[in-house]
Motif scaffolding. Structure first.
Motif, PDB file in Angstrom:
ATOM      1  N   HIS A 209    -148.568 -22.071  56.191  1.00 49.57           N
ATOM      2  CA  HIS A 209    -148.489 -23.048  55.105  1.00 49.57           C
ATOM      3  C   HIS A 209    -147.120 -23.711  55.075  1.00 49.57           C
ATOM      4  O   HIS A 209    -147.014 -24.913  54.827  1.00 49.57           O
ATOM      5  N   THR A 210    -146.076 -22.917  55.327  1.00 50.21           N
ATOM      6  CA  THR A 210    -144.714 -23.451  55.310  1.00 50.21           C
ATOM      7  C   THR A 210    -144.544 -24.559  56.341  1.00 50.21           C
ATOM      8  O   THR A 210    -143.977 -25.625  56.053  1.00 50.21           O
ATOM      9  N   THR A 211    -145.039 -24.306  57.552  1.00 52.07           N
ATOM     10  CA  THR A 211    -144.933 -25.300  58.620  1.00 52.07           C
ATOM     11  C   THR A 211    -145.766 -26.537  58.311  1.00 52.07           C
ATOM     12  O   THR A 211    -145.343 -27.669  58.562  1.00 52.07           O
ATOM     13  N   ALA A 212    -146.946 -26.326  57.749  1.00 56.34           N
ATOM     14  CA  ALA A 212    -147.816 -27.453  57.415  1.00 56.34           C
ATOM     15  C   ALA A 212    -147.167 -28.354  56.376  1.00 56.34           C
ATOM     16  O   ALA A 212    -147.211 -29.587  56.475  1.00 56.34           O
ATOM     17  N   GLU A 213    -146.551 -27.739  55.377  1.00 51.59           N
ATOM     18  CA  GLU A 213    -145.887 -28.520  54.337  1.00 51.59           C
ATOM     19  C   GLU A 213    -144.697 -29.287  54.918  1.00 51.59           C
ATOM     20  O   GLU A 213    -144.434 -30.443  54.548  1.00 51.59           O
ATOM     21  N   TYR A 214    -143.993 -28.645  55.823  1.00 57.35           N
ATOM     22  CA  TYR A 214    -142.850 -29.282  56.478  1.00 57.35           C
ATOM     23  C   TYR A 214    -143.303 -30.509  57.275  1.00 57.35           C
ATOM     24  O   TYR A 214    -142.684 -31.580  57.199  1.00 57.35           O
ATOM     25  N   TRP A 215    -144.391 -30.365  58.019  1.00 50.99           N
ATOM     26  CA  TRP A 215    -144.914 -31.486  58.800  1.00 50.99           C
ATOM     27  C   TRP A 215    -145.397 -32.620  57.892  1.00 50.99           C
ATOM     28  O   TRP A 215    -145.176 -33.795  58.176  1.00 50.99           O
ATOM     29  N   LYS A 226    -148.932 -40.618  58.076  1.00 47.59           N
ATOM     30  CA  LYS A 226    -149.622 -39.623  57.263  1.00 47.59           C
ATOM     31  C   LYS A 226    -150.322 -38.610  58.154  1.00 47.59           C
ATOM     32  O   LYS A 226    -150.916 -38.969  59.167  1.00 47.59           O
ATOM     33  N   MET A 227    -150.248 -37.342  57.771  1.00 51.41           N
ATOM     34  CA  MET A 227    -150.952 -36.297  58.520  1.00 51.41           C
ATOM     35  C   MET A 227    -152.456 -36.448  58.343  1.00 51.41           C
ATOM     36  O   MET A 227    -152.936 -36.892  57.294  1.00 51.41           O
ATOM     37  N   PRO A 228    -153.230 -36.080  59.361  1.00 49.01           N
ATOM     38  CA  PRO A 228    -154.688 -36.063  59.203  1.00 49.01           C
ATOM     39  C   PRO A 228    -155.100 -34.857  58.366  1.00 49.01           C
ATOM     40  O   PRO A 228    -154.237 -34.123  57.858  1.00 49.01           O
ATOM     41  N   GLU A 229    -156.374 -34.626  58.195  1.00 54.78           N
ATOM     42  CA  GLU A 229    -156.836 -33.420  57.511  1.00 54.78           C
ATOM     43  C   GLU A 229    -156.214 -32.223  58.236  1.00 54.78           C
ATOM     44  O   GLU A 229    -156.326 -32.095  59.450  1.00 54.78           O
ATOM     45  N   THR A 230    -155.525 -31.372  57.477  1.00 61.07           N
ATOM     46  CA  THR A 230    -154.743 -30.298  58.091  1.00 61.07           C
ATOM     47  C   THR A 230    -155.222 -28.936  57.613  1.00 61.07           C
ATOM     48  O   THR A 230    -155.441 -28.731  56.418  1.00 61.07           O
ATOM     49  N   TYR A 231    -155.375 -28.034  58.560  1.00 62.69           N
ATOM     50  CA  TYR A 231    -155.888 -26.696  58.266  1.00 62.69           C
ATOM     51  C   TYR A 231    -154.848 -25.647  58.672  1.00 62.69           C
ATOM     52  O   TYR A 231    -154.293 -25.703  59.766  1.00 62.69           O
ATOM     53  N   VAL A 232    -154.602 -24.692  57.787  1.00 62.14           N
ATOM     54  CA  VAL A 232    -153.706 -23.584  58.108  1.00 62.14           C
ATOM     55  C   VAL A 232    -154.543 -22.433  58.655  1.00 62.14           C
ATOM     56  O   VAL A 232    -155.477 -21.973  58.001  1.00 62.14           O
TER      57      VAL A 232
END
Length: 465
Positions: A209-215, A226-232
């Motif tokens: 989650h941390t990396t996803a939020e950073y990206w 904008k990021m596409p639909e992102t899954y952790v």
């Protein structure tokens, strides 16, 4: 005299038989652990993430969650083929997909001049043996496969260069079926030449989650995209590693062998950091903390076994400036009898069996996930980790390990944590058991397969639409 000679010959035969048997056993163990180790490193909505979490709690019994991928054609694009975490993780996915009957094709986008071609050949051979097809990244075969594939997985941000560099005018036709698997946490990966197509792919899969939020924040603020639909998707330990971790006899043999090779006793306490030696992994700060902990033990007159630090991931041949700094520090502080450098290796299981505590000291934003952390927990080891990145999503502070700040501010807290686990045997063992329980609950191979299966279904649905 004849009887003595006969008795002597009989003894020699028995001796040689035992030696051959012992050698065979050692070679078998070595081969087993080497092959095991080689394939063992957001802005999604709460609704999606809850579904992924729910799916991952399914029992390991029953049908394979990836079974729906049978007969699907999947193209895997890796930025390189090496012993680093990203390529090995993608290879693991390749084997999981092959296990359910998917047709899998692998391409490596770049092979630098300084690459280890012996390693590349070995890894490609393993894939071919498991039924994974290996094509040249710029070949017409690769382009044709991308066009007709049901799914294309790009591994790491750098692999994005392959899209326009090779597919050219065909990029737009392929993007709707691309799943981008991102592992990086460093700022220099945020370049448009790598990720300009990121907003248009079917989805992104990130390890924490941390990396996803950073990206999400970084791409918006720095690149204006904008990021596409992102899954952790949290990773899981392989079945092979868990078999070793749960085999008390194998662990005892490995522990004795490694400790003997390091020249330490069975009751000595070993705190180890298992990562490639680099400043970002924090070996220098760990050694400073270790040195401080030795002083604390002496000042407080604590009665503890001999405490040692182990650095697994050294490179004896490269002799980098950073590693030279580490070795000079050890000599300067006269702790060479307490610090052990081990060359980089894929066979981490023997060292996990031999040590008492894992130190995960990655700096800056920490690890994207840090698979060695859950591998250590499988071996019932407590973890001393930095309060950053994916480590915070794995280690339960005070329960399965202890967290400390990044940077120089973390040196003394880590030293104190080393002291705490060195002096409290019961706490150390309890944390190890709690970590093992956490692995069994959420960090096994079938948990990861469930989480990945949810993402693949979503991406395939989007590709069809």
């Amino acid at each position: 005299m004849g009887r003595q000679a006969t008795a002597w010959n009989t003894m020699q035969k028995k001796r040689w038989t035992l030696m051959i048997l012992a050698l065979f056993t050692l070679l078998t163990l070595t081969f087993f652990f080497f092959t095991r180790s080689a394939f063992n490193s957001c802005n999604s909505t709460d609704h999606f993430q809850a579904q992924i979490q729910s799916a991952s709690q399914t029992s390991s019994s029953g049908p394979n969650p990836l079974g729906f991928m049978k007969s699907k054609l999947v193209l895997l694009v890796s930025h390189e083929l090496s012993l680093s975490g990203g390529p090995l993780l993608l290879m693991e996915l390749a084997f999981l997909l092959r296990g359910v009957g998917a047709e899998v094709v692998w391409i490596t986008n770049q092979k630098p001049a300084q690459a280890d071609y012996g390693v590349i050949y070995s890894l490609e051979r393993k894939m071919l043996d498991r039924g994974v097809q290996v094509f040249s990244a710029k070949s017409q075969k690769a382009i044709d496969t991308a066009m007709k594939a049901d799914l294309v997985v790009l591994n790491t941000a750098v692999a994005g260069k392959w899209l326009e560099g090779v597919l050219k005018e065909n990029v737009k036709q392929v993007l709707p079926k691309v799943l981008w698997w991102i592992h990086e946490m460093r700022g220099h990966y945020f370049k448009l030449e790598y990720v300009k197509h990121l907003p248009f792919v079917a989805g992104a899969m990130i390890d924490s989650h941390t990396t996803a939020e950073y990206w999400k924040n970084r791409t918006r603020e720095r690149l204006g995209i904008k990021m596409p639909e992102t899954y952790v998707v949290h990773l899981g330990n392989s079945k092979d590693l868990m078999e070793v971790a749960e085999d008390s006899v194998a662990k005892r043999v490995l522990r004795e062998h490694v400790r003997e090779s390091l020249g330490v006793r069975d009751d000595d306490l070993l705190f180890a950091i298992i990562n490639s030696v680099s400043r970002g992994k924090g070996q220098d700060l760990f050694l400073h903390s270790f040195y401080e902990s030795l002083h604390l033990i002496q000042e407080k007159k604590q009665q503890v076994p001999s405490v040692h630090a182990v650095i697994v991931g050294s490179d004896m041949n490269a002799q980098t400036k950073f590693e030279t700094e580490l070795r000079n520090f050890v000599l300067e502080k006269k702790i060479q009898d307490r610090v052990h450098f081990v060359n980089k290796t894929l066979t981490v299981a023997p060292y996990l069996a031999a040590i008492d505590v894992l130190v995960q000291n990655s700096q800056a934003r920490g690890e994207c996930f840090g698979r060695i952390t859950i591998e250590a927990m499988a071996f019932q080891l407590p973890v001393l980790g930095t309060a950053a990145g994916g480590t915070m999503e794995i280690v339960v502070n005070g329960t399965t390990g202890l967290l400390h700040p990044i940077g120089k501010e973390g040196v003394i807290p880590l030293a104190n944590n080393i002291l705490k686990l060195a002096t409290h045997v019961e706490r150390r063992l309890t944390m190890g058991k709690k970590g093992y329980e956490r692995v069994k609950d959420v960090f096994l191979e079938h948990h990861m397969s469930q989480r990945i299966s949810f993402v693949l279904k979503k991406v395939l649905q989007k590709a069809k639409s």
